[in-house]
Design an enzyme around this catalytic site. Structure first.
Site, PDB file in Angstrom:
ATOM      1  N   GLU A 178       0.855  -1.189   0.000  1.00  0.00           N
ATOM      2  CA  GLU A 178       0.000   0.000   0.000  1.00  0.00           C
ATOM      3  C   GLU A 178       0.887   1.234   0.000  1.00  0.00           C
ATOM      4  O   GLU A 178       1.749   1.390   0.864  1.00  0.00           O
ATOM      5  CB  GLU A 178      -0.925   0.006   1.212  1.00  0.00           C
ATOM      6  CG  GLU A 178      -1.643   1.326   1.488  1.00  0.00           C
ATOM      7  CD  GLU A 178      -2.435   1.835   0.286  1.00  0.00           C
ATOM      8  OE1 GLU A 178      -2.333   3.051  -0.003  1.00  0.00           O
ATOM      9  OE2 GLU A 178      -3.131   1.041  -0.360  1.00  0.00           O
ATOM     10  N   SER A 230      -7.942  -0.008   4.329  1.00  0.00           N
ATOM     11  CA  SER A 230      -9.332  -0.402   4.620  1.00  0.00           C
ATOM     12  C   SER A 230     -10.159   0.749   5.183  1.00  0.00           C
ATOM     13  O   SER A 230     -10.715   0.665   6.272  1.00  0.00           O
ATOM     14  CB  SER A 230      -9.343  -1.586   5.589  1.00  0.00           C
ATOM     15  OG  SER A 230      -8.644  -2.681   5.052  1.00  0.00           O
ATOM     16  N   CYS A 251     -15.705   7.025   0.588  1.00  0.00           N
ATOM     17  CA  CYS A 251     -17.020   7.660   0.429  1.00  0.00           C
ATOM     18  C   CYS A 251     -17.354   8.573   1.608  1.00  0.00           C
ATOM     19  O   CYS A 251     -18.205   9.456   1.491  1.00  0.00           O
ATOM     20  CB  CYS A 251     -18.101   6.600   0.281  1.00  0.00           C
ATOM     21  SG  CYS A 251     -17.870   5.496  -1.129  1.00  0.00           S
ATOM     22  N   VAL A 273       4.118  -0.414  -5.709  1.00  0.00           N
ATOM     23  CA  VAL A 273       4.523  -1.326  -6.775  1.00  0.00           C
ATOM     24  C   VAL A 273       4.670  -0.514  -8.057  1.00  0.00           C
ATOM     25  O   VAL A 273       3.749   0.198  -8.465  1.00  0.00           O
ATOM     26  CB  VAL A 273       3.507  -2.461  -6.950  1.00  0.00           C
ATOM     27  CG1 VAL A 273       3.849  -3.317  -8.175  1.00  0.00           C
ATOM     28  CG2 VAL A 273       3.467  -3.334  -5.699  1.00  0.00           C
ATOM     29  N   ARG A 302     -47.016   2.115 -12.234  1.00  0.00           N
ATOM     30  CA  ARG A 302     -48.369   2.087 -12.801  1.00  0.00           C
ATOM     31  C   ARG A 302     -48.466   2.982 -14.028  1.00  0.00           C
ATOM     32  O   ARG A 302     -49.007   2.592 -15.067  1.00  0.00           O
ATOM     33  CB  ARG A 302     -49.397   2.544 -11.759  1.00  0.00           C
ATOM     34  CG  ARG A 302     -49.679   1.542 -10.664  1.00  0.00           C
ATOM     35  CD  ARG A 302     -50.709   2.104  -9.678  1.00  0.00           C
ATOM     36  NE  ARG A 302     -52.015   2.323 -10.289  1.00  0.00           N
ATOM     37  CZ  ARG A 302     -53.031   2.894  -9.669  1.00  0.00           C
ATOM     38  NH1 ARG A 302     -52.873   3.348  -8.426  1.00  0.00           N
ATOM     39  NH2 ARG A 302     -54.177   3.037 -10.258  1.00  0.00           N
TER      40      ARG A 302
END
Length: 464
Positions: free
Chosen positions: A44, A50, A54, A91, A455
């Site tokens: 990371e 984690s 949002c 990475v 409807r």
């Protein structure tokens, strides 16, 4: 035989990305296979794992008081589960043929190769940052990670002025406009589209526009920012369009995100038309038995249109991670696709959508009818009943539900879940009218607003 086999007989899983999809995959794989069978190494590049991206607008706006409330699991908690989690490590290369990744320690600059037997790519998405003068000036912020949120909060604490410009009026733009209003800023939103919330049809977006202006937010539609203007110290002082300048002490970019697939593209992995990785139903990267991908870096199947699309949402990312971890652990699970459900709010206005907009339906060649109805969240006579607008699209002749958009106050947004289930089940609007939904005056009129729309849509289908 790859490098992991030279040390012991365990398989090694390497995970790129420590947020929702990556760590959900790692945790699920660990539940299914113990450390004596499976070694897990996760990389990371940020400071957090984690967490709820949002929730960042609500942290910035003060609804959530502490940053750590957004963190579901810390690095230490992951390590306690025998996951070798390496923070602040990026990475920078995937060697598919050699089954290894090259990672760089962002603090020391040291690089090393790590072999894998199985690889999970969960690199997320990156904010769209416009290529224009001043876009990188101090005081200009994207909001994608907790680090981004902390940087913005730090800027707001240092800034004397109280003028903010939000560029873009999608989910992030609208939510950040609310956050800044809550912090006492004068907020201007500059939007390329004809109305805010391009995930809605323009007639529904107009309702959001009116509500935002009612909250004191200045909406500037059909305007593209061409440059960010700076003062003598290099800090932002305004944003400019072709026609005007808008003073700003802070600028927030809410233009949207793109899949972060730079590594995957360089490694020759398959990408879709939106730039996201392409996977099968088990979230394996197509053509690669030992590589999985999930979260905001992938494209997913739209169950309504039948086409691939890119949707960056934590709900999908966590589900992807569960599917991937199950596959890595030797089990079987699939992610069949999405219908495109999303909800948001600006102050007390709730906004929801699922399925196709009118232009989506036209793009895939569907003939449709559309209806818009006005109703209330509760029985009209019950205290607290508030207005709600529901728009519904149905396929002409067949009556298959194609999409629903809802704008209203309390109790409006989550009604979209009725439509999301109906879309997933492939229901017609005629069949929807018979749904046995819960009713009591404090919760709904006798005919729920979604059923009123169904409807009307069914009648229009019969007449077409």
């Amino acid at each position: 035989m790859n490098m992991s086999r030279t040390r012991d007989t365990r398989e090694r899983l390497v995970v790129i990305g420590g947020d929702a999809a990556g760590m959900s995959a790692a945790s699920q794989a660990r539940r299914m296979r113990g450390p004596d069978e499976l070694e897990i190494v996760a990389f990371e590049r940020g400071h957090f794992t984690s967490y709820s991206a949002c929730g960042i607008p609500y942290w910035v706006g003060g609804d959530v008081t502490e940053r750590d409330e957004l963190i579901a699991r810390t690095p230490e908690e992951h390590r306690a589960r025998d996951i070798d989690l390496r923070m602040r490590t990026e990475v920078v290369e995937i060697d598919v043929d050699g089954q290894r990744v090259r990672a760089r320690d962002l603090d020391s600059g040291a690089e090393s190769w790590t072999a894998y037997d199985k690889l999970v790519i969960a690199t997320g998405a990156r904010p769209i940052r416009p290529d224009m003068p001043g876009a990188d000036a101090p005081g200009v912020h994207g909001v994608q990670t907790l680090d981004d949120g902390q940087a913005l909060i730090d800027t707001l604490a240092r800034t004397r002025g109280r003028r903010a410009v939000v560029v873009g009026a999608g989910y992030i733009g609208v939510e950040m406009a609310e956050a800044l209003i809550n912090r006492g800023y004068e907020v201007t939103v500059v939007n390329r589209g004809s109305e805010p919330m391009s995930t809605l049809d323009p007639d529904m977006g107009r309702l959001v526009h009116e509500a935002m202006e009612g909250l004191g937010i200045t909406m500037v539609n059909e305007a593209a920012v061409t440059k960010v203007l700076t003062d003598e110290d290099g800090r932002v002082r305004a944003v400019a369009t072709e026609d005007a300048e808008y003073p700003a002490d802070v600028v927030v970019l809410g233009i949207g995100v793109r899949p972060e697939t730079t590594l995957a593209k360089a490694a020759g992995l398959p990408l879709g038309s939106h730039g996201g990785l392409l996977t099968d139903l088990a979230m394996r990267v197509r053509g690669h038995e030992n590589i999985w991908a999930g979260g905001d870096c992938v494209e997913v199947l739209d169950l309504v249109s039948g086409q691939e699309r890119h949707i960056a949402l934590g709900t999908h990312a966590n589900k992807h991670g569960q599917v991937i971890g199950t596959g890595v652990g030797g089990g079987y699970a699939t992610f069949p696709g999405v219908v495109g459900t999303a909800v948001s709010k600006v102050c007390d206005l709730e906004i929801a959508r699922t399925g196709l907009r009118e232009k989506d339906a036209r793009r895939v060649g569907l003939q449709f009818v559309s209806v818009t109805i006005e109703s209330t969240s509760r029985a009209g006579y019950y205290p607290g009943a508030s207005p709600m607008t529901v728009k519904m699209l149905a396929e002409r002749r067949t009556g298959r539900l194609l999409g629903v958009q809802i704008v209203g106050r309390e109790g409006a947004a989550k009604r979209v879940d009725i439509a999301a289930v109906a879309l997933t089940a492939g229901m017609t609007v005629e069949r929807m009218t018979a749904l046995d939904l819960g009713y009591a005056p404090p919760f709904s009129p006798v005919w729920d607003p979604v059923l009123v729309a169904a409807r009307k849509a069914a009648a229009k289908v019969r007449a077409s």
